[in-house]
Write a protein that holds these residues in place. Structure first.
Motif, PDB file in Angstrom:
ATOM      1  N   PHE A  78      37.365  60.163  46.854  1.00 51.46           N
ATOM      2  CA  PHE A  78      38.187  60.320  46.823  1.00 51.46           C
ATOM      3  C   PHE A  78      38.199  62.013  47.113  1.00 51.46           C
ATOM      4  O   PHE A  78      38.126  62.210  45.989  1.00 51.46           O
ATOM      5  CB  PHE A  78      39.605  59.961  46.181  1.00 51.46           C
ATOM      6  N   GLY A 141      43.428  60.541  60.136  1.00 46.45           N
ATOM      7  CA  GLY A 141      41.554  60.128  59.806  1.00 46.45           C
ATOM      8  C   GLY A 141      41.415  58.688  59.689  1.00 46.45           C
ATOM      9  O   GLY A 141      41.549  58.306  60.736  1.00 46.45           O
ATOM     10  N   GLN A 143      41.670  55.989  58.315  1.00 46.11           N
ATOM     11  CA  GLN A 143      43.124  55.059  58.674  1.00 46.11           C
ATOM     12  C   GLN A 143      43.431  54.961  59.549  1.00 46.11           C
ATOM     13  O   GLN A 143      44.346  53.988  59.915  1.00 46.11           O
ATOM     14  CB  GLN A 143      43.454  54.870  57.295  1.00 46.11           C
ATOM     15  N   ALA A 224      49.131  58.636  49.009  1.00 48.43           N
ATOM     16  CA  ALA A 224      50.013  59.301  47.055  1.00 48.43           C
ATOM     17  C   ALA A 224      48.556  58.421  47.012  1.00 48.43           C
ATOM     18  O   ALA A 224      49.725  57.456  46.547  1.00 48.43           O
ATOM     19  CB  ALA A 224      51.266  58.928  47.892  1.00 48.43           C
ATOM     20  N   VAL A 289      48.317  50.116  47.224  1.00 48.51           N
ATOM     21  CA  VAL A 289      47.120  51.183  46.434  1.00 48.51           C
ATOM     22  C   VAL A 289      45.432  50.858  46.491  1.00 48.51           C
ATOM     23  O   VAL A 289      44.961  51.547  46.517  1.00 48.51           O
ATOM     24  CB  VAL A 289      47.385  51.380  45.206  1.00 48.51           C
TER      25      VAL A 289
HETATM   26  N1  LIG Z   1      45.693  52.165  49.999  1.00 49.14           N
HETATM   27  C1  LIG Z   1      44.741  51.677  49.988  1.00 49.14           C
HETATM   28  O1  LIG Z   1      43.942  50.644  50.410  1.00 49.14           O
HETATM   29  C2  LIG Z   1      43.649  52.948  50.655  1.00 49.14           C
HETATM   30  C3  LIG Z   1      42.001  52.580  51.020  1.00 49.14           C
HETATM   31  C4  LIG Z   1      41.851  53.906  51.880  1.00 49.14           C
HETATM   32  C5  LIG Z   1      42.535  55.210  51.869  1.00 49.14           C
HETATM   33  N2  LIG Z   1      43.852  55.023  51.499  1.00 49.14           N
HETATM   34  C6  LIG Z   1      44.202  56.377  51.122  1.00 49.14           C
HETATM   35  O2  LIG Z   1      45.371  56.596  52.670  1.00 49.14           O
HETATM   36  C7  LIG Z   1      45.237  57.617  53.052  1.00 49.14           C
HETATM   37  C8  LIG Z   1      44.174  57.627  54.446  1.00 49.14           C
HETATM   38  O3  LIG Z   1      42.781  57.904  54.044  1.00 49.14           O
HETATM   39  P1  LIG Z   1      41.971  57.640  55.300  1.00 49.14           P
HETATM   40  O4  LIG Z   1      40.208  57.462  54.453  1.00 49.14           O
HETATM   41  O5  LIG Z   1      42.596  58.127  56.205  1.00 49.14           O
HETATM   42  O6  LIG Z   1      41.477  59.758  55.051  1.00 49.14           O
HETATM   43  P2  LIG Z   1      40.878  60.660  55.878  1.00 49.14           P
HETATM   44  O7  LIG Z   1      40.780  61.704  54.697  1.00 49.14           O
HETATM   45  O8  LIG Z   1      40.287  59.997  57.186  1.00 49.14           O
HETATM   46  O9  LIG Z   1      42.425  61.111  56.655  1.00 49.14           O
HETATM   47  C9  LIG Z   1      43.512  61.948  55.615  1.00 49.14           C
HETATM   48  C10 LIG Z   1      44.482  62.820  56.733  1.00 49.14           C
HETATM   49  O10 LIG Z   1      45.503  62.969  56.514  1.00 49.14           O
HETATM   50  C11 LIG Z   1      45.161  64.563  56.890  1.00 49.14           C
HETATM   51  N3  LIG Z   1      46.028  65.465  55.820  1.00 49.14           N
HETATM   52  C12 LIG Z   1      45.801  65.991  54.986  1.00 49.14           C
HETATM   53  N4  LIG Z   1      46.532  66.753  53.829  1.00 49.14           N
HETATM   54  C13 LIG Z   1      47.943  66.153  54.895  1.00 49.14           C
HETATM   55  C14 LIG Z   1      49.441  66.210  54.612  1.00 49.14           C
HETATM   56  N5  LIG Z   1      49.347  67.768  53.923  1.00 49.14           N
HETATM   57  N6  LIG Z   1      49.923  66.256  55.451  1.00 49.14           N
HETATM   58  C15 LIG Z   1      50.005  65.357  56.558  1.00 49.14           C
HETATM   59  N7  LIG Z   1      48.416  65.082  55.934  1.00 49.14           N
HETATM   60  C16 LIG Z   1      47.857  65.748  55.935  1.00 49.14           C
HETATM   61  C17 LIG Z   1      44.310  64.422  57.300  1.00 49.14           C
HETATM   62  O11 LIG Z   1      44.596  65.694  58.343  1.00 49.14           O
HETATM   63  C18 LIG Z   1      43.798  63.499  57.788  1.00 49.14           C
HETATM   64  O12 LIG Z   1      44.137  63.190  59.373  1.00 49.14           O
HETATM   65  C19 LIG Z   1      44.336  58.727  51.843  1.00 49.14           C
HETATM   66  O13 LIG Z   1      45.763  59.237  51.079  1.00 49.14           O
HETATM   67  C20 LIG Z   1      43.433  57.540  51.277  1.00 49.14           C
HETATM   68  O14 LIG Z   1      43.324  58.175  49.500  1.00 49.14           O
HETATM   69  C21 LIG Z   1      44.038  53.633  50.773  1.00 49.14           C
END
Ligand SMILES: NC(=O)c1ccc[n+]([C@@H]2O[C@H](COP(=O)([O-])OP(=O)(O)OC[C@H]3O[C@@H](n4cnc5c(N)ncnc54)[C@H](O)[C@@H]3O)[C@@H](O)[C@H]2O)c1
Ligand SMILES: O=C(O)[C@@H]1CCCCN1
Length: 313
Positions: A78, A141, A143, A224, A289
């Motif tokens: 991450f 992003g 997700q 989060a 999570v």
């Molecule tokens: N629960 C799960 O199983 C699981 C799996 C994968 C990812 N995740 C989490 O989901 C989230 C998104 O993952 P991703 O792969 O799309 O990541 P990514 O890096 O591709 O996208 C993250 C997005 O969050 C935005 N961002 C950053 N800071 C921000 C803020 N302060 N306020 C609002 N938006 C903000 C970015 O501009 C981007 O659009 C991450 O927190 C990641 O760790 C969780």
């Protein structure tokens, strides 16, 4: 003769994935997990390695399933500040459970994208109003696309809104969806009257407030992923019916649960098993999570079958 080792790139993995088949498998996997020992899985809490010096962290998730006869480890990083590299770099190792030898190494980023969105789709199927028409996605992003594609397998939305802290990024994401959607300048505007909200951000402080949410709406929150980080305001967590993928992981890994001190009503697997109610007429939050490695080895097992098939062609 040495057993052969399969190596699958991101493109190879993409070719193997069939989202509808995977959704079915994931639903069984969630249900098995919530059966505890009777589900036949071994899945210790994942290892988290803070790499604070480089503003990152790494998670190591291992699991064995007797039923699936699969043994696997996923490693995922991450690194929210990565620009040219994925923010969640990931690899998966598949082992032969009979003797522990390594069978395959594959890209884990595509699996992470699909698996996370599909699990939120399964939660929505049980916890959202079946006639849901308005979808809001906060965060644009990987997700964002993963969640839009997964939810679109179940719902025919007639209004899709995207918000991101960086509006250009939201505009780029909106073009990729292949369906008209509205880019909003505030999160409040994006979620107004929404039936389903997905929060998929890397924020450390809440991006969604209780007062903005329509009563009866369903929220999938996947960000989060640190104990001191929150994606949803505490009041929203405390006033909603909260479901999680894993109680053990959620209580240790996300500030959305830890800081708000909200009550967890059930694991989504308990709903699938009929042990707990799907209270979809109330405001519901599915806090994901994603530590459930066993969900991943369902993918891996499936992929492994395909690897086998491909190797026969
Ligand atoms: N629960 C799960 O199983 C699981 C799996 C994968 C990812 N995740 C989490 O989901 C989230 C998104 O993952 P991703 O792969 O799309 O990541 P990514 O890096 O591709 O996208 C993250 C997005 O969050 C935005 N961002 C950053 N800071 C921000 C803020 N302060 N306020 C609002 N938006 C903000 C970015 O501009 C981007 O659009 C991450 O927190 C990641 O760790 C969780
Ligand atoms: O299970 C996963 O794949 C994600 C990776 C990032 C942190 C949260 N969990």
């Amino acid at each position: 003769m040495e057993p052969s080792l399969d190596i699958l790139s991101k493109e190879d993995v993409k070719k193997c994935i069939n989202a509808e088949v995977l959704m079915e498998k994931l639903e069984f996997a969630l249900a098995d997990y919530s059966k505890g020992e009777d589900g036949g899985t071994q899945q210790p809490l994942r290892l988290t390695i803070p790499v604070d010096h480089y503003k990152g962290r790494q998670f190591v998730m291992s699991a064995f399933s007797q039923r699936e006869n699969a043994l696997a480890t996923k490693v995922v990083g991450f690194y929210p500040e990565n620009k040219d590299e994925p923010t969640h770099p990931s690899d998966i190792m598949l082992y032969n459970p009979l003797n522990g030898s390594l069978q395959a190494i594959m890209d884990g980023t595509v699996i992470t994208e699909y698996r996370t969105g599909l699990v939120s789709a399964i939660a929505s199927k049980h916890l959202a109003n079946p006639t849901s028409k308005i979808l809001a996605i906060l965060g644009s992003g990987v997700q964002c696309t993963g969640h839009f594609n997964a939810l679109s397998l179940l719902y025919n939305f007639d209004d899709v809104r995207i918000w991101n802290i960086n509006i250009q990024s939201a505009e780029i994401a909106a073009k990729k969806l292949g369906k008209p959607c509205r880019v909003c300048t505030t999160a409040e505007e994006a979620v107004k009257d929404a039936d389903i909200i997905c929060t998929v951000t890397s924020t450390s402080t809440p991006v969604l407030n209780k007062d903005w949410v329509k009563p009866g709406c369903h929220i999938n929150s996947v960000g989060a992923v640190k104990p001191k980080w929150q994606e949803l305001e505490s009041d929203l967590m405390r006033s909603s019916v909260v479901y999680v993928d894993s109680k053990e992981a959620a209580c240790q890994e996300t500030g959305d649960i830890i800081i708000s001190k909200c009550e967890i009503y059930a694991e989504i697997g308990e709903v699938i098993n009929g042990q707990k109610e799907a209270r979809w007429h109330e405001t519901t939050v599915f806090k994901s999570v994603g530590k459930l490695s066993h969900k991943k080895y369902i993918f891996i097992k499936y992929l492994n079958k395909l690897i086998y098939l491909y190797s026969q062609l």
